[in-house]
Design an enzyme around this catalytic site. Structure first.
Site, mmCIF file in Angstrom:
data_model
loop_
_atom_site.group_PDB
_atom_site.id
_atom_site.type_symbol
_atom_site.label_atom_id
_atom_site.label_comp_id
_atom_site.label_asym_id
_atom_site.label_seq_id
_atom_site.Cartn_x
_atom_site.Cartn_y
_atom_site.Cartn_z
ATOM 1 N N GLY A 69 0.824 -1.207 0.000
ATOM 2 C CA GLY A 69 0.000 0.000 0.000
ATOM 3 C C GLY A 69 0.854 1.251 0.000
ATOM 4 O O GLY A 69 0.515 2.251 -0.650
ATOM 5 N N THR A 70 1.972 1.219 0.719
ATOM 6 C CA THR A 70 2.876 2.378 0.741
ATOM 7 C C THR A 70 3.440 2.646 -0.641
ATOM 8 O O THR A 70 3.517 3.799 -1.091
ATOM 9 C CB THR A 70 4.014 2.137 1.753
ATOM 10 O OG1 THR A 70 3.456 2.083 3.068
ATOM 11 C CG2 THR A 70 5.055 3.236 1.692
ATOM 12 N N GLN A 177 -7.888 1.708 4.932
ATOM 13 C CA GLN A 177 -8.654 1.245 6.088
ATOM 14 C C GLN A 177 -10.109 0.927 5.763
ATOM 15 O O GLN A 177 -10.748 0.177 6.503
ATOM 16 C CB GLN A 177 -8.606 2.301 7.201
ATOM 17 C CG GLN A 177 -7.271 2.399 7.912
ATOM 18 C CD GLN A 177 -6.909 1.132 8.671
ATOM 19 O OE1 GLN A 177 -7.765 0.330 9.039
ATOM 20 N NE2 GLN A 177 -5.625 0.942 8.907
ATOM 21 N N SER A 194 -4.342 -1.441 0.519
ATOM 22 C CA SER A 194 -3.360 -2.439 0.935
ATOM 23 C C SER A 194 -4.070 -3.704 1.373
ATOM 24 O O SER A 194 -4.948 -3.670 2.236
ATOM 25 C CB SER A 194 -2.515 -1.879 2.086
ATOM 26 O OG SER A 194 -1.470 -2.755 2.428
ATOM 27 N N HIS A 196 -3.312 -6.405 3.154
ATOM 28 C CA HIS A 196 -3.257 -6.979 4.505
ATOM 29 C C HIS A 196 -4.175 -6.259 5.479
ATOM 30 O O HIS A 196 -4.397 -6.733 6.594
ATOM 31 C CB HIS A 196 -1.818 -7.004 5.024
ATOM 32 C CG HIS A 196 -1.264 -5.664 5.400
ATOM 33 N ND1 HIS A 196 -1.181 -5.236 6.696
ATOM 34 C CD2 HIS A 196 -0.753 -4.666 4.645
ATOM 35 C CE1 HIS A 196 -0.639 -4.027 6.729
ATOM 36 N NE2 HIS A 196 -0.374 -3.656 5.497
ATOM 37 N N CYS A 320 4.670 7.561 24.446
ATOM 38 C CA CYS A 320 5.347 6.653 25.369
ATOM 39 C C CYS A 320 5.656 5.302 24.721
ATOM 40 O O CYS A 320 6.436 4.525 25.259
ATOM 41 C CB CYS A 320 4.480 6.418 26.602
ATOM 42 S SG CYS A 320 3.928 7.923 27.408
#
Length: 460
Positions: A69-70, A177, A194, A196, A320
């Site tokens: 997808g990228t 998405q 994408s 996956h 974090c």
């Protein structure tokens, strides 16, 4: 062990597994060759392209299979910008696009182009009107995701597409998405996705470019995939991707209703069960399977580890949990709390029992993490001895600066101020978000010898 991170990568769909195994035996040859094995591979590739194009809503000859997808995003943006170079070198994106889009925009700028980021509201959505104002005479391309990968908010694709059409600007939609849940609204010029993300194998992306869109593939010329994706096609993976896309689409209507009800339960119950929580993202215009919330006074990395120990796999946009110690660009653009951030994205087949157990486990996990960090139980008014306090949190990472602020806010009178010194990038986002949640006034940020000084005025 419940896997609640389908937005990162969905489990391989059973249909994808079956198609992959079958295609390994039948689709290994070069589809460009004229002998029997090559013709068989070509038939599989053509059938997969037709199935994927039907799901996307385009012609088969408009669709290219890429290695991810990228790669589809990078190829789509670079090809469209190059094809419209005579128009100009201006690119428009939203502030919450996937990092692949933002990286492509940064590269474009480094090569002499310009780009504008359209802001979003606190729910993570762009205003179509504001997006339209960013379009210029020299705008070569506009990019807008169909739904956000971190908070699930759906974008007004149809409205933005109409504004782009009126301005003569092609619109690239990142549908990674949302494509498994249904077709993207019409009006787009380029689309990426994408496999996956919907339960296909990794290593397969889709790039659709409408006929009539000026497009110049970048990089060395190649004979495969209309010159838009170099290299030998991974036919077994492509076949599995197309087969699984068709399968999840057939299941999407029923599964969407079921998972949306489970997510609604999480959205409603988490703030009731866990104090000081902010549920982020649009509550209505959103993906059916995804919910994100942030917990005050919580170390996100520790929280994810503790949930993993309790057999729940979730994700986070908290600084974090980041190697760069900077909060997610999506949460930053929304202006919401980033510390203790949890993204729950339910894969197909998630049971109500799994969600119920998650809701039983979460309060205790958050409470234990807060206790270890010495977080305040509540912010209670107390007699004040000083009208202004300074908290030195330099060298301390999230959520410690906010915890130390919460501990002392009651020590100044109403109208008094607390100044937090911090060199943690997350403080720039989390201290204002804490003020919104605790109904205190965020005065602003001031320069300091090290880091920044964040000033908060007590209102109650």
């Amino acid at each position: 062990m419940p896997y609640f991170d389908a937005a990162s990568s969905a489990p391989l769909h059973p249909v994808a597994r079956q198609a992959l195994l079958a295609a390994l035996d039948e689709g290994w040859a070069d589809p460009a060759r004229l002998y029997r094995e090559g013709r068989r591979a070509r038939l599989l590739l053509d059938a997969a392209r037709e199935a994927a194009a039907e799901a996307v809503g385009c012609r088969p000859d408009e669709l290219t299979f890429t290695s991810s997808g990228t790669r589809a995003v990078h190829s789509g943006i670079s090809g469209a910008l190059a094809g419209r170079r005579r128009v100009g070198r201006h690119l428009v994106v939203s502030a919450v696009e996937h990092s692949s889009v933002l990286h492509a925009a940064a590269t474009h700028e480094a090569q002499g182009g310009t780009f504008a980021e359209v802001p979003v509201d606190r729910a993570g959505a762009v205003s179509a009107a504001v997006y339209g104002e960013a379009l210029r005479e020299d705008t070569a391309l506009a990019c807008l995701q169909s739904a956000n990968h971190e908070v699930g908010t759906e974008q007004p694709v149809a409205e933005v597409a109409e504004l782009c059409r009126a301005s003569g600007v092609p619109l690239l939609v990142d549908a990674a998405q949302s494509l498994g849940w249904g077709p993207v609204p019409t009006g787009w010029s380029l689309l990426t996705a994408s496999a996956h993300k919907w339960g296909g194998p990794s290593g397969v992306g889709l790039l659709a470019v409408r006929k009539g869109v000026r497009f110049a593939p970048q990089g060395p010329a190649d004979e495969r995939e209309s010159g838009r994706a170099a290299g030998f096609e991974n036919i077994p993976a492509v076949v599995a991707a197309a087969a699984s896309l068709r399968a999840v689409r057939a299941e999407a209507a029923a599964e969407s209703v079921r998972l949306r009800a489970l997510v609604d339960l999480i959205r409603a119950r988490v703030p009731e069960l866990v104090p000081d929580v902010e549920v982020v993202g649009d509550p209505v215009r959103r993906l059916p399977h995804l919910v994100t919330f942030s917990c005050l006074y919580v170390d996100g990395e520790t929280l994810l580890h503790e949930l993993d120990r309790a057999d729940f796999s979730v994700s986070s946009g908290s600084s974090c949990t980041s190697s760069t110690l900077t909060p997610s660009h999506v949460l930053r653009a929304m202006g919401v709390l980033s510390e203790g951030n949890v993204r729950v994205s339910l894969p197909a087949g998630t049971t109500a029992e799994d969600v119920d157990r998650f809701l039983r486990v979460l309060p205790g996990v958050v409470s234990e993490v807060r206790e270890k960090l010495g977080a305040p139980v509540s912010v209670a008014p107390s007699p004040a001895a000083a009208t202004a306090l300074v908290v030195d949190s330099l060298g301390k990472r999230c959520p410690i600066p906010v915890i130390e602020l919460a501990k002392v806010i009651g020590e100044v009178p109403v109208g008094g101020t607390v100044t937090v010194l911090s060199d943690d990038e997350a403080a720039r986002l989390d201290i204002p978000a804490w003020c919104v949640m605790r109904e205190q006034e965020y005065v602003g940020e001031e320069p300091a010898d090290r880091g920044s000084a964040y000033v908060v005025r007590r209102l109650s």
